[in-house]
Write a protein that holds these residues in place. Structure first.
Motif, PDB file in Angstrom:
ATOM      1  N   GLU A 196     -22.795 -29.033 -34.353  1.00 14.30           N
ATOM      2  CA  GLU A 196     -23.964 -28.717 -35.180  1.00 14.30           C
ATOM      3  C   GLU A 196     -24.186 -27.208 -35.260  1.00 14.30           C
ATOM      4  O   GLU A 196     -24.469 -26.663 -36.337  1.00 14.30           O
ATOM      5  CB  GLU A 196     -25.211 -29.399 -34.610  1.00 14.30           C
ATOM      6  N   THR A 197     -24.046 -26.536 -34.139  1.00 16.49           N
ATOM      7  CA  THR A 197     -24.272 -25.088 -34.083  1.00 16.49           C
ATOM      8  C   THR A 197     -23.223 -24.340 -34.904  1.00 16.49           C
ATOM      9  O   THR A 197     -23.550 -23.441 -35.686  1.00 16.49           O
ATOM     10  CB  THR A 197     -24.252 -24.614 -32.613  1.00 16.49           C
ATOM     11  N   LEU A 198     -21.956 -24.719 -34.737  1.00 13.93           N
ATOM     12  CA  LEU A 198     -20.889 -24.043 -35.482  1.00 13.93           C
ATOM     13  C   LEU A 198     -20.964 -24.343 -36.977  1.00 13.93           C
ATOM     14  O   LEU A 198     -20.676 -23.476 -37.806  1.00 13.93           O
ATOM     15  CB  LEU A 198     -19.526 -24.437 -34.919  1.00 13.93           C
ATOM     16  N   LYS A 199     -21.385 -25.560 -37.342  1.00 12.87           N
ATOM     17  CA  LYS A 199     -21.538 -25.882 -38.770  1.00 12.87           C
ATOM     18  C   LYS A 199     -22.640 -25.047 -39.403  1.00 12.87           C
ATOM     19  O   LYS A 199     -22.521 -24.615 -40.553  1.00 12.87           O
ATOM     20  CB  LYS A 199     -21.838 -27.374 -38.962  1.00 12.87           C
ATOM     21  N   LYS A 200     -23.702 -24.802 -38.655  1.00 10.35           N
ATOM     22  CA  LYS A 200     -24.785 -23.946 -39.170  1.00 10.35           C
ATOM     23  C   LYS A 200     -24.270 -22.524 -39.382  1.00 10.35           C
ATOM     24  O   LYS A 200     -24.559 -21.897 -40.398  1.00 10.35           O
ATOM     25  CB  LYS A 200     -25.974 -23.947 -38.210  1.00 10.35           C
ATOM     26  N   ALA A 201     -23.483 -22.022 -38.429  1.00  9.49           N
ATOM     27  CA  ALA A 201     -22.900 -20.684 -38.568  1.00  9.49           C
ATOM     28  C   ALA A 201     -21.981 -20.631 -39.790  1.00  9.49           C
ATOM     29  O   ALA A 201     -22.003 -19.666 -40.559  1.00  9.49           O
ATOM     30  CB  ALA A 201     -22.126 -20.311 -37.304  1.00  9.49           C
ATOM     31  N   LEU A 202     -21.191 -21.679 -39.975  1.00 13.01           N
ATOM     32  CA  LEU A 202     -20.265 -21.727 -41.109  1.00 13.01           C
ATOM     33  C   LEU A 202     -21.016 -21.763 -42.442  1.00 13.01           C
ATOM     34  O   LEU A 202     -20.600 -21.130 -43.407  1.00 13.01           O
ATOM     35  CB  LEU A 202     -19.352 -22.941 -40.991  1.00 13.01           C
ATOM     36  N   LYS A 203     -22.127 -22.491 -42.464  1.00 11.40           N
ATOM     37  CA  LYS A 203     -22.928 -22.568 -43.691  1.00 11.40           C
ATOM     38  C   LYS A 203     -23.470 -21.189 -44.055  1.00 11.40           C
ATOM     39  O   LYS A 203     -23.550 -20.837 -45.242  1.00 11.40           O
ATOM     40  CB  LYS A 203     -24.071 -23.561 -43.490  1.00 11.40           C
ATOM     41  N   LEU A 204     -23.831 -20.393 -43.041  1.00 10.99           N
ATOM     42  CA  LEU A 204     -24.380 -19.059 -43.284  1.00 10.99           C
ATOM     43  C   LEU A 204     -23.291 -18.051 -43.669  1.00 10.99           C
ATOM     44  O   LEU A 204     -23.532 -17.147 -44.463  1.00 10.99           O
ATOM     45  CB  LEU A 204     -25.128 -18.562 -42.044  1.00 10.99           C
ATOM     46  N   GLU A 205     -22.105 -18.197 -43.077  1.00 10.57           N
ATOM     47  CA  GLU A 205     -20.994 -17.295 -43.372  1.00 10.57           C
ATOM     48  C   GLU A 205     -19.708 -18.106 -43.550  1.00 10.57           C
ATOM     49  O   GLU A 205     -18.864 -18.154 -42.654  1.00 10.57           O
ATOM     50  CB  GLU A 205     -20.825 -16.257 -42.263  1.00 10.57           C
ATOM     51  N   PRO A 206     -19.529 -18.721 -44.715  1.00 12.31           N
ATOM     52  CA  PRO A 206     -18.382 -19.610 -44.925  1.00 12.31           C
ATOM     53  C   PRO A 206     -17.018 -18.912 -44.934  1.00 12.31           C
ATOM     54  O   PRO A 206     -16.002 -19.573 -44.784  1.00 12.31           O
ATOM     55  CB  PRO A 206     -18.675 -20.257 -46.280  1.00 12.31           C
ATOM     56  N   SER A 207     -16.995 -17.600 -45.067  1.00 10.89           N
ATOM     57  CA  SER A 207     -15.705 -16.914 -45.136  1.00 10.89           C
ATOM     58  C   SER A 207     -15.219 -16.403 -43.778  1.00 10.89           C
ATOM     59  O   SER A 207     -14.134 -15.829 -43.695  1.00 10.89           O
ATOM     60  CB  SER A 207     -15.791 -15.738 -46.114  1.00 10.89           C
ATOM     61  N   THR A 208     -15.976 -16.618 -42.715  1.00 12.92           N
ATOM     62  CA  THR A 208     -15.601 -16.112 -41.397  1.00 12.92           C
ATOM     63  C   THR A 208     -14.533 -17.012 -40.768  1.00 12.92           C
ATOM     64  O   THR A 208     -14.790 -18.168 -40.440  1.00 12.92           O
ATOM     65  CB  THR A 208     -16.839 -16.012 -40.480  1.00 12.92           C
ATOM     66  N   LYS A 209     -13.344 -16.459 -40.587  1.00  9.64           N
ATOM     67  CA  LYS A 209     -12.212 -17.224 -40.068  1.00  9.64           C
ATOM     68  C   LYS A 209     -12.427 -17.704 -38.639  1.00  9.64           C
ATOM     69  O   LYS A 209     -12.001 -18.801 -38.278  1.00  9.64           O
ATOM     70  CB  LYS A 209     -10.935 -16.385 -40.138  1.00  9.64           C
ATOM     71  N   ALA A 210     -13.088 -16.888 -37.819  1.00  8.75           N
ATOM     72  CA  ALA A 210     -13.284 -17.259 -36.410  1.00  8.75           C
ATOM     73  C   ALA A 210     -14.077 -18.559 -36.286  1.00  8.75           C
ATOM     74  O   ALA A 210     -13.803 -19.373 -35.399  1.00  8.75           O
ATOM     75  CB  ALA A 210     -13.995 -16.125 -35.664  1.00  8.75           C
ATOM     76  N   ILE A 211     -15.035 -18.753 -37.173  1.00  9.15           N
ATOM     77  CA  ILE A 211     -15.834 -19.988 -37.136  1.00  9.15           C
ATOM     78  C   ILE A 211     -14.956 -21.173 -37.511  1.00  9.15           C
ATOM     79  O   ILE A 211     -14.998 -22.217 -36.860  1.00  9.15           O
ATOM     80  CB  ILE A 211     -17.057 -19.886 -38.067  1.00  9.15           C
ATOM     81  N   HIS A 212     -14.134 -21.016 -38.544  1.00 10.94           N
ATOM     82  CA  HIS A 212     -13.206 -22.084 -38.952  1.00 10.94           C
ATOM     83  C   HIS A 212     -12.260 -22.438 -37.803  1.00 10.94           C
ATOM     84  O   HIS A 212     -12.009 -23.624 -37.538  1.00 10.94           O
ATOM     85  CB  HIS A 212     -12.392 -21.650 -40.179  1.00 10.94           C
ATOM     86  N   ILE A 213     -11.741 -21.420 -37.132  1.00 11.76           N
ATOM     87  CA  ILE A 213     -10.801 -21.646 -36.030  1.00 11.76           C
ATOM     88  C   ILE A 213     -11.483 -22.401 -34.889  1.00 11.76           C
ATOM     89  O   ILE A 213     -10.929 -23.362 -34.344  1.00 11.76           O
ATOM     90  CB  ILE A 213     -10.218 -20.304 -35.532  1.00 11.76           C
ATOM     91  N   GLU A 214     -12.702 -21.986 -34.547  1.00 11.74           N
ATOM     92  CA  GLU A 214     -13.414 -22.643 -33.449  1.00 11.74           C
ATOM     93  C   GLU A 214     -13.757 -24.088 -33.797  1.00 11.74           C
ATOM     94  O   GLU A 214     -13.663 -24.975 -32.951  1.00 11.74           O
ATOM     95  CB  GLU A 214     -14.667 -21.850 -33.081  1.00 11.74           C
ATOM     96  N   LEU A 215     -14.154 -24.330 -35.041  1.00 14.20           N
ATOM     97  CA  LEU A 215     -14.428 -25.710 -35.468  1.00 14.20           C
ATOM     98  C   LEU A 215     -13.162 -26.557 -35.406  1.00 14.20           C
ATOM     99  O   LEU A 215     -13.201 -27.715 -34.998  1.00 14.20           O
ATOM    100  CB  LEU A 215     -15.009 -25.726 -36.886  1.00 14.20           C
ATOM    101  N   SER A 216     -12.045 -25.979 -35.795  1.00 16.27           N
ATOM    102  CA  SER A 216     -10.775 -26.692 -35.729  1.00 16.27           C
ATOM    103  C   SER A 216     -10.421 -27.053 -34.288  1.00 16.27           C
ATOM    104  O   SER A 216      -9.997 -28.177 -33.994  1.00 16.27           O
ATOM    105  CB  SER A 216      -9.677 -25.825 -36.351  1.00 16.27           C
ATOM    106  N   LYS A 217     -10.613 -26.108 -33.368  1.00 14.69           N
ATOM    107  CA  LYS A 217     -10.361 -26.381 -31.951  1.00 14.69           C
ATOM    108  C   LYS A 217     -11.280 -27.490 -31.441  1.00 14.69           C
ATOM    109  O   LYS A 217     -10.862 -28.350 -30.671  1.00 14.69           O
ATOM    110  CB  LYS A 217     -10.598 -25.118 -31.118  1.00 14.69           C
ATOM    111  N   LEU A 218     -12.525 -27.449 -31.894  1.00 16.09           N
ATOM    112  CA  LEU A 218     -13.500 -28.448 -31.457  1.00 16.09           C
ATOM    113  C   LEU A 218     -13.114 -29.841 -31.933  1.00 16.09           C
ATOM    114  O   LEU A 218     -13.193 -30.811 -31.175  1.00 16.09           O
ATOM    115  CB  LEU A 218     -14.894 -28.069 -31.970  1.00 16.09           C
ATOM    116  N   VAL A 219     -12.653 -29.938 -33.164  1.00 17.89           N
ATOM    117  CA  VAL A 219     -12.214 -31.237 -33.694  1.00 17.89           C
ATOM    118  C   VAL A 219     -11.037 -31.750 -32.870  1.00 17.89           C
ATOM    119  O   VAL A 219     -10.981 -32.930 -32.525  1.00 17.89           O
ATOM    120  CB  VAL A 219     -11.859 -31.125 -35.196  1.00 17.89           C
ATOM    121  N   LYS A 220     -10.099 -30.865 -32.516  1.00 16.04           N
ATOM    122  CA  LYS A 220      -8.961 -31.270 -31.686  1.00 16.04           C
ATOM    123  C   LYS A 220      -9.410 -31.765 -30.321  1.00 16.04           C
ATOM    124  O   LYS A 220      -8.878 -32.746 -29.800  1.00 16.04           O
ATOM    125  CB  LYS A 220      -7.984 -30.105 -31.524  1.00 16.04           C
TER     126      LYS A 220
END
Length: 138
Positions: free
Chosen positions: A59-83
């Motif tokens: 939930e926290t990382l999705k909120k960060a992604l919604k605010l800054e959708p182009s930030t790669k670090a957030i995408h990477i962390e979400l991907s790790k979390l899904v794994k």
């Protein structure tokens, strides 16, 4: 504004010192002052993920992604979390080490140790000096 920067820098110092609970508390303090602070959201999401609190981390990382959708670090962390959630666990780069001085997350801190405060101030002053030097060159 200065308080947010100092708290964000303090959270970074806690992470460098591998004080997970303190970093999580400090990031939460930033979010109390500014619920849309992307740095604090990212740090909190990563820390929660490292602690195994996957739902809140997501939930926290999705909120960060919604605010800054182009930030790669957030995408990477979400991907790790899904794994991690699907059982494809890779070893995290950073693991918190428990220390004798580490306080439980539920307790309010009685004060910030002077060493951490000094480190946060040094980081903040360094950032300020760098920005002054760079703006003087232009």
């Amino acid at each position: 504004m200065a308080e947010l920067k100092c708290l964000n820098n303090l959270a970074a110092v806690h992470i460098k010192l591998e004080r997970c609970n303190d970093a999580l508390e400090t990031s939460s303090s930033v979010l109390e002052l500014d619920p849309d602070n992307v740095k604090a959201l990212f740090r909190k999401g990563k820390l929660l993920s490292d602690k195994g609190e996957f739902q809140e981390a997501m939930e926290t990382l999705k909120k960060a992604l919604k605010l800054e959708p182009s930030t790669k670090a957030i995408h990477i962390e979400l991907s790790k979390l899904v794994k991690k959630q699907t059982g494809d666990n890779e070893t995290p780069k950073w693991k918190p080490k428990p220390t004798q001085n580490q306080k439980p997350l539920t307790k309010k801190p009685s004060g910030i140790p002077w060493e951490l405060l000094l480190a946060a101030i040094v980081v903040a002053v360094g950032s300020l000096v760098t920005s002054i030097i760079l703006s003087a060159r232009n």
